[in-house]
Design an enzyme around this catalytic site. Structure first.
Site, short mmCIF file in Angstrom:
data_model
loop_
_atom_site.label_atom_id
_atom_site.label_comp_id
_atom_site.label_asym_id
_atom_site.label_seq_id
_atom_site.Cartn_x
_atom_site.Cartn_y
_atom_site.Cartn_z
N GLY A 188 44.92 -20.35 56.99
CA GLY A 188 44.70 -19.16 57.79
C GLY A 188 45.94 -18.41 58.21
N SER A 189 45.87 -17.78 59.37
CA SER A 189 46.95 -16.91 59.85
C SER A 189 47.03 -16.97 61.37
CB SER A 189 46.72 -15.46 59.40
OG SER A 189 45.53 -14.93 59.99
N TYR A 227 42.02 -2.39 63.41
CA TYR A 227 40.69 -2.78 63.89
C TYR A 227 40.75 -3.67 65.13
CZ TYR A 227 40.97 -7.48 61.81
OH TYR A 227 41.32 -8.77 61.53
N MET A 369 42.21 -10.05 54.64
CA MET A 369 42.21 -11.00 55.75
C MET A 369 40.94 -10.83 56.59
SD MET A 369 46.31 -10.87 56.49
CE MET A 369 46.49 -12.42 57.39
N HIS A 499 11.50 5.32 56.00
CA HIS A 499 11.64 6.45 56.95
C HIS A 499 10.86 6.11 58.22
CE1 HIS A 499 11.96 10.54 58.44
NE2 HIS A 499 10.65 10.47 58.74
#
Length: 518
Positions: A188-189, A227, A369, A499
């Site tokens: 991961g990070s 984000y 990521m 719809h």
């Protein structure tokens, strides 16, 4: 598109799926490490060892165990990695709660629907507890899912020790070495903290700390308008905080489509009174009361201003967790970025060729990521281990920002599509579909939104889409499926949509595009 080629894997020494499942979960040994299992026919302790139990590692381990491979997963912290513990899951809980506060506080919008409410009250700690409970639930589900599949969970920090060997260091300091026919790196990070910024976890912090929502500062600076920054700005403004957004590039939301940004910035930034400072770097941040932020010109690096705020959230990106994997033990040197290079099948790339027994998935690869990208990569890696030729189609993987309203995208950006059109000699088409023409959006009084669709004018192939509006994160999946199948708007325009629903925004875009195809 993903290719599927079934190869016989009887000679792999994996044993039958039934044989593997009969082994079941192994018992945890002393010092938090589990006992080595029965030696496999091929002489290894395991068929697959996964280092890291985030979404990429979890999906890889579960998929491997479910398909009869002797599997172990190594994790030094909590199961679920960043997404479950410090990312997607708790942030969505905070966004859900704060979104309700924003909605109930918007007296004018409610009055337009004939609804009237009194003053809205909320409990910060109760909102934080809601996020914490959700994390605990999802984390428990992951553990039970791995155990049911037959994967062994090894508590400790994993690193390589030469080809096909993994050392697991328990919290006690005791180390054990295991051998594995295949190893998947899924570490991961971590949040990126630029030089000059001092983190104290309380007044200056990253998203890891912010998700605990320990307090609500009167005035908070958010460094970065990607984000992560946008989602936290959504939370903080809904709960009554004043926000200043600092962006090094020349406009806020630089990673989003420009047409979408023009609409989204009006709703998510301007209408909420968020002050923006663009083209400047936060070159120095000192924790305290107040927090002092030195701003410098992005080009000249000369100081231009100093801000004093109550808190600062650093949302400037993420760095791969790869430094402690001991990749040097197999002769692999990483570049300055620290990302692990992989091919489309998720093999780790050595100096001259792919390393046949070593794989990497998730943020540590630097591809996209996102949690669902990591999960897809984990599954693809195991599929290739099983002998089923698979690759990842990154163009068809959607991304979403869960603000109110949401932003989503899939496929190529406008700039990427223009470059592709120039290289391949086709005309690029772009159409826009507006939420203000959609009956469901009008009924919800949420008609400020836009969809932009990119396509080839010669054959109608969908190249990408960008959406800002109510439930954009759900709407993008339909387009993602079309991109994955390389479908043409000439066919998509005839698909019938319910719809009245928001999906008709997509239908309208397909029909506009089909009319422009040769």
């Amino acid at each position: 598109m993903w290719r599927w080629r079934v190869l016989c894997c009887c000679s792999s020494g994996c044993g039958s799926r039934a044989d593997r499942r009969r082994q079941g979960p192994r018992a945890t040994g002393e010092n938090g490490l589990q006992q080595a299992g029965t030696t496999l026919a091929n002489g290894f302790d395991f068929d697959v060892m996964v280092i890291g139990a985030g979404y990429g590692g979890f999906d890889a381990a579960r998929h491997a165990a479910e398909h009869g491979l002797g599997t172990a997963i190594v994790e030094s912290h909590d199961l679920g990695g960043t997404c479950v513990n410090r990312g997607c899951v708790p942030s969505k809980a905070l966004l859900a709660a704060s979104g309700k506060v924003r909605e109930l506080s918007n007296q004018a919008a409610l009055a337009a629907l004939g609804v009237h409410t009194g003053p809205v009250q909320f409990e910060r700690q109760a909102i934080a507890d809601h996020a914490a409970r959700l994390v605990e639930t999802i984390r428990g589900n992951i553990g039970r899912s791995l155990e049911r599949a037959g994967a062994r969970i090894l508590a400790g920090r994993g690193r390589l020790d030469g080809p096909n060997r993994v050392v697991v260091r328990a919290a006690s300091g005791i180390e054990r070495t295991y051998s594995s026919r295949h190893v998947i790196l899924a570490t991961g990070s971590d949040p990126l903290v630029p030089p000059g910024i001092e983190i104290d976890g309380h007044t200056v912090f990253t998203s890891d700390d912010a998700l605990r929502l320990e307090w609500l500062p009167d005035w908070i600076a958010i460094i970065g308008s990607g984000y992560i920054g946008l989602e936290f700005a959504d939370v903080y403004t809904a709960l009554g905080c004043e926000v200043t957004m600092i962006e090094a590039l020349d406009r806020v939301m630089p990673s989003f489509d420009r047409d979408i940004t023009r609409v989204a910035a009006r709703q998510l930034v301007d209408s909420r009174g968020i002050e923006t400072r663009t083209g400047v770097l936060a070159t120095r941040i000192e924790p305290g009361s107040p927090v002092k932020i030195e701003l410098s010109d992005c080009e000249t690096r000369r100081p231009v201003d100093t801000l004093e705020v109550d808190a600062a959230l650093v949302a400037t990106g993420r760095l791969p967790v790869s430094r402690d994997l001991n990749l040097a033990s197999i002769g692999l040197e990483l570049g300055r970025s620290g990302f692990i290079p992989v091919d489309d099948q998720m093999h780790v790339l050595g100096a001259d060729a792919a390393i046949p027994w070593l794989w990497a998935v998730g943020d540590v690869t630097g591809k996209m990521m996102l949690a669902h990208t990591a999960a897809a990569q984990g599954t693809v890696a195991v599929e290739n281990i099983l002998g089923h030729q698979r690759s990842v189609d990154y163009r068809s993987i959607p991304a979403a920002t869960f603000t109110h309203p949401e932003i989503s995208s899939v496929g190529l950006s406008h700039e990427q599509a223009e470059a592709l059109a120039a290289r391949e000699g086709f005309a690029l088409g772009a159409v826009r579909s507006h939420f203000k023409a959609n009956s469901k959006a009008l009924a919800e009084n949420e008609s400020d939104g836009l969809m932009k669709l990119l396509f080839r004018k010669d054959n109608g192939e969908v190249l990408g889409a960008h959406i800002h509006g109510l439930h954009a994160a759900d709407l993008i999946q339909e387009v993602a499926n079309a991109v994955a199948r390389r479908q043409s708007v000439k066919d998509l325009a005839y698909e019938v949509h319910t719809h009245p629903t928001l999906s008709e925004v997509v239908e309208a875009a397909y029909r506009q595009a089909a009319a422009a195809v040769a």
